[in-house]
Design a protein around this motif. Structure first.
Motif, mmCIF file in Angstrom:
data_model
loop_
_atom_site.group_PDB
_atom_site.id
_atom_site.type_symbol
_atom_site.label_atom_id
_atom_site.label_comp_id
_atom_site.label_asym_id
_atom_site.label_seq_id
_atom_site.Cartn_x
_atom_site.Cartn_y
_atom_site.Cartn_z
ATOM 1 N N ALA A 286 31.897 28.112 53.770
ATOM 2 C CA ALA A 286 33.513 28.661 53.281
ATOM 3 C C ALA A 286 34.538 28.160 53.762
ATOM 4 C CB ALA A 286 33.289 30.315 53.309
ATOM 5 N N SER A 287 34.233 26.379 53.815
ATOM 6 C CA SER A 287 36.054 25.647 54.640
ATOM 7 C C SER A 287 35.723 24.839 52.396
ATOM 8 C CB SER A 287 35.192 24.443 55.241
ATOM 9 O OG SER A 287 33.900 23.545 54.531
ATOM 10 N N SER B 229 31.027 35.192 55.815
ATOM 11 C CA SER B 229 31.270 35.991 57.054
ATOM 12 C C SER B 229 32.953 36.188 56.847
ATOM 13 C CB SER B 229 31.220 35.000 57.871
ATOM 14 O OG SER B 229 29.720 34.042 58.432
ATOM 15 N N SER C 241 30.804 24.711 62.643
ATOM 16 C CA SER C 241 30.840 25.200 61.260
ATOM 17 C C SER C 241 32.728 25.473 61.854
ATOM 18 C CB SER C 241 30.208 26.665 60.808
ATOM 19 O OG SER C 241 30.634 27.785 60.429
ATOM 20 N N ARG C 242 33.405 25.395 60.590
ATOM 21 C CA ARG C 242 34.664 24.825 60.478
ATOM 22 C C ARG C 242 35.076 26.608 59.571
ATOM 23 N NH1 ARG C 242 36.007 19.976 56.892
ATOM 24 N NH2 ARG C 242 34.188 20.850 55.985
ATOM 25 N N THR C 243 33.898 26.890 58.959
ATOM 26 C CA THR C 243 33.868 28.797 58.511
ATOM 27 C C THR C 243 34.425 29.361 59.509
ATOM 28 O OG1 THR C 243 33.266 28.241 56.787
ATOM 29 C CG2 THR C 243 32.895 30.107 56.885
ATOM 30 N N PRO D 139 17.249 33.626 56.380
ATOM 31 C CA PRO D 139 18.088 32.364 56.483
ATOM 32 C C PRO D 139 16.590 31.679 57.415
ATOM 33 C CG PRO D 139 18.509 34.205 58.058
ATOM 34 C CD PRO D 139 17.213 34.510 57.129
ATOM 35 N N ASP D 140 17.541 29.941 57.797
ATOM 36 C CA ASP D 140 16.550 29.468 58.391
ATOM 37 C C ASP D 140 17.284 28.550 59.462
ATOM 38 O OD1 ASP D 140 13.717 28.079 59.347
ATOM 39 O OD2 ASP D 140 13.961 27.352 57.871
ATOM 40 N N ARG E 46 28.058 15.743 54.917
ATOM 41 C CA ARG E 46 26.016 16.994 53.510
ATOM 42 C C ARG E 46 27.128 17.847 52.142
ATOM 43 N NH1 ARG E 46 28.427 19.661 59.762
ATOM 44 N NH2 ARG E 46 27.460 21.100 58.692
ATOM 45 N N TYR E 47 28.742 18.345 52.279
ATOM 46 C CA TYR E 47 28.858 18.859 51.570
ATOM 47 C C TYR E 47 28.632 17.560 49.836
ATOM 48 C CZ TYR E 47 29.617 23.639 52.605
ATOM 49 O OH TYR E 47 29.862 24.660 53.906
ATOM 50 N N ALA F 138 26.058 29.619 51.346
ATOM 51 C CA ALA F 138 26.538 29.641 52.873
ATOM 52 C C ALA F 138 27.162 28.207 53.392
ATOM 53 C CB ALA F 138 25.931 30.400 53.969
ATOM 54 N N VAL G 288 21.375 25.641 52.243
ATOM 55 C CA VAL G 288 22.943 25.202 53.012
ATOM 56 C C VAL G 288 23.154 24.340 53.791
ATOM 57 C CG1 VAL G 288 22.511 27.901 54.571
ATOM 58 C CG2 VAL G 288 20.895 25.817 55.096
ATOM 59 N N THR G 289 23.743 23.684 54.157
ATOM 60 C CA THR G 289 24.266 22.047 54.539
ATOM 61 C C THR G 289 23.583 22.729 56.464
ATOM 62 O OG1 THR G 289 26.202 22.486 54.998
ATOM 63 C CG2 THR G 289 26.053 21.923 53.531
ATOM 64 N N ALA G 290 23.313 23.236 56.786
ATOM 65 C CA ALA G 290 22.940 22.690 58.254
ATOM 66 C C ALA G 290 24.085 23.403 59.676
ATOM 67 C CB ALA G 290 21.810 22.034 58.784
ATOM 68 N N PHE H 299 27.268 33.791 50.749
ATOM 69 C CA PHE H 299 26.526 34.925 50.765
ATOM 70 C C PHE H 299 27.911 34.279 52.142
ATOM 71 C CE2 PHE H 299 24.157 34.098 55.272
ATOM 72 C CZ PHE H 299 24.664 35.471 55.570
#
Ligand SMILES: Cc1cc2nc3c(=O)[nH]c(=O)nc-3n(C[C@H](O)[C@H](O)[C@H](O)COP(=O)(O)O)c2cc1C
Length: 435
Positions: free
Chosen positions: A219-220, A237, A333-335, A57-58, A148-149, A217, A128-130, A235
């Motif tokens: 998942a909203s 959660s 992170s909304r997820t 990850p980063d 971002r998306y 990654a 990732v949108t970070a 990926f």
């Protein structure tokens, strides 16, 4: 008898087994953290267990509030590091992470395709949108998730066009005729969009024919919409089986809505593992690892994600759905925020338990604190219920857990017919498409 489908298994090379206080153990090897050999050793062991991929990850910022006691999200650059790992491995997929919010797509297309050459077709890109880091890129705020998306979707399109712009078979290397490449096959992409204007072509030819797997990654609703349109794997959660089953069914349906097959998108939740010969030893290791996790940090996490301030609450008081204020407008992170709300609504945990739950301390990942058999049993159960297509392992607590996972859990999954006993192909995509 139906033959069970094989799982796809990745493992984090980001050393989660050094998280919390685990890095302080005598045998942790923490001095190797900012060198390459430390990671090569783990990747080779993951390859010996025939895992689909090793994952990095980063993030692009340092959390200075955390570096007194740990890594604070700092790390070597994941794509550079995977290139080092590529040299010392032969089969295992190498999944790197690159943010669509901060990088330009030409750079990411080139870096990942370079890794693909260096690893002979084993590169993958985790999109990732970070979550943070805007201040390092001239942005006063993080752009909204929608923004971002939208950018991520355009970014992924540009990267894929660039990868097609210089096809593998355009490279001729014909000594006889003197033709190095066929220029008629190398085309600009002339992309002009809302976020990017990119002429192309890419200055690196594509390696081979196998696609570079895309992993996403987040998942909203917007994250799922994006992932189901492009990703080969998600990926995620998912702290409980129902969350995984729901997400998997939803992603498959959405993928079909995009004209893809449900099987084209694989749900691979993070699986945090604290394993020991007995359950009590595993619990002890979990408690020791997280002993310095301060109550304040947990309370700050709950406040940031739900808006609820537990500072003055007694440890034994239960937190219920009725205590939750309306969700804050802005969360990192909304997820993760949604998963935490869902758990409070369902379980009404006491404050002291809430602050120890994976939704607060462990990125909301599925978690097994127990024996090798406990882990195998849970994985078998989730797989048998159609909740997952595989998982990404995050060993925690000690380097011994890496061993118990790779030399205990994985061989047992193979014995049960749930995982391969050897690689049948040589690219990352080959591994992912095996049934
Ligand atoms: C399981 C998971 C892993 C993630 N890993 C990273 C990561 O390594 N680096 C990063 O910058 N963002 C990471 N993110 C953040 C997502 O890319 C995304 O920006 C964030 O979750 C917000 O999207 P959402 O509203 O869909 O949750 C991760 C998110 C999830 C759910």
């Amino acid at each position: 008898m139906t033959v069970p489908r094989k799982l796809h298994i990745g493992m984090s090379l980001a050393p989660t087994w050094l998280s919390g206080d685990a890095w302080r153990r005598a045998d942790s090897g923490v001095e190797g953290l900012y060198g390459g050999d430390f990671y090569v050793d783990i990747a080779r062991r993951a390859e010996a267990a025939k895992l689909d991929f090793a994952f990095l990850p980063d993030s692009l910022f340092l959390n200075t509030g955390l570096i007194e006691t740990g890594m604070g999200l700092g790390s070597l650059d994941p794509t550079v590091l995977q290139a080092f790992v590529a040299r010392a491995t032969e089969k295992i997929g190498l999944l790197s992470t690159a943010s669509t919010t901060f990088y330009p797509p030409y750079i990411v297309a080139r870096q990942i395709q370079s890794l693909n050459w260096l690893s002979k077709g084993r590169a993958g890109w985790n999109i990732v949108t970070a979550l943070d880091g805007n201040a390092n890129f001239g942005l006063t705020d993080m752009p909204s998730p929608e923004e971002r998306y939208a950018r991520a979707a355009e970014f992924a399109e540009v990267v894929q066009l660039l990868w097609q712009s210089y096809p593998a078979d355009a490279l001729k290397l014909d000594r006889e005729s003197g033709q190095f490449a066929d220029p008629s096959r190398v085309k600009p992409i002339d992309f002009s969009g809302r976020f990017f204007d990119v002429k192309g072509p890419l200055n690196v030819p594509r390696y081979g024919k196998a696609p570079v797997p895309l992993v996403q990654a987040g998942a909203s609703n917007a994250g799922r919409a994006f992932a189901s349109s492009v990703a080969d794997a998600i990926f995620a959660s998912t702290p409980d089986k129902a969350a995984a089953a729901e997400l998997r069914a939803d992603l498959r349906a959405r993928a079909e809505g995009h004209g893809r097959r449900g099987d084209d998108i694989r749900l691979l939740p993070g699986l945090s593992l604290f394993l020991a010969p007995s359950r009590s030893e595993a619990r002890e290791m979990f408690a020791e690892t997280n002993a310095r996790l301060s109550r304040e940090r947990g309370i700050a996490t709950v406040r940031e994600m739900t808006g609820l301030d537990l500072s003055d609450w007694a440890a034994g008081r239960n937190v219920t759905a009725a205590d939750l204020p309306p969700p804050p407008e802005k969360v990192r992170s909304r997820t993760h925020a949604q998963l935490l709300r869902r758990m409070i609504e369902r379980d009404s945990p006491a404050v002291q338990d809430l602050l120890r739950r994976p939704e607060v301390v462990g990125s909301a990942h599925w978690q097994v604190v127990g024996t090798v058999d406990d882990a195998v049993e849970q994985i078998r159960d989730w797989a048998g219920s159609g909740a997952i297509d595989g998982f990404v392992a995050f060993p925690g607590g000690s380097t011994g857990v890496v061993e118990l996972f790779l030399e205990g859990v994985v061989p047992e999954l193979s014995r049960l017919g749930l995982f391969r006993t050897d690689y049948s192909g040589s690219t990352f995509f080959d591994h992912l498409k095996e049934d």
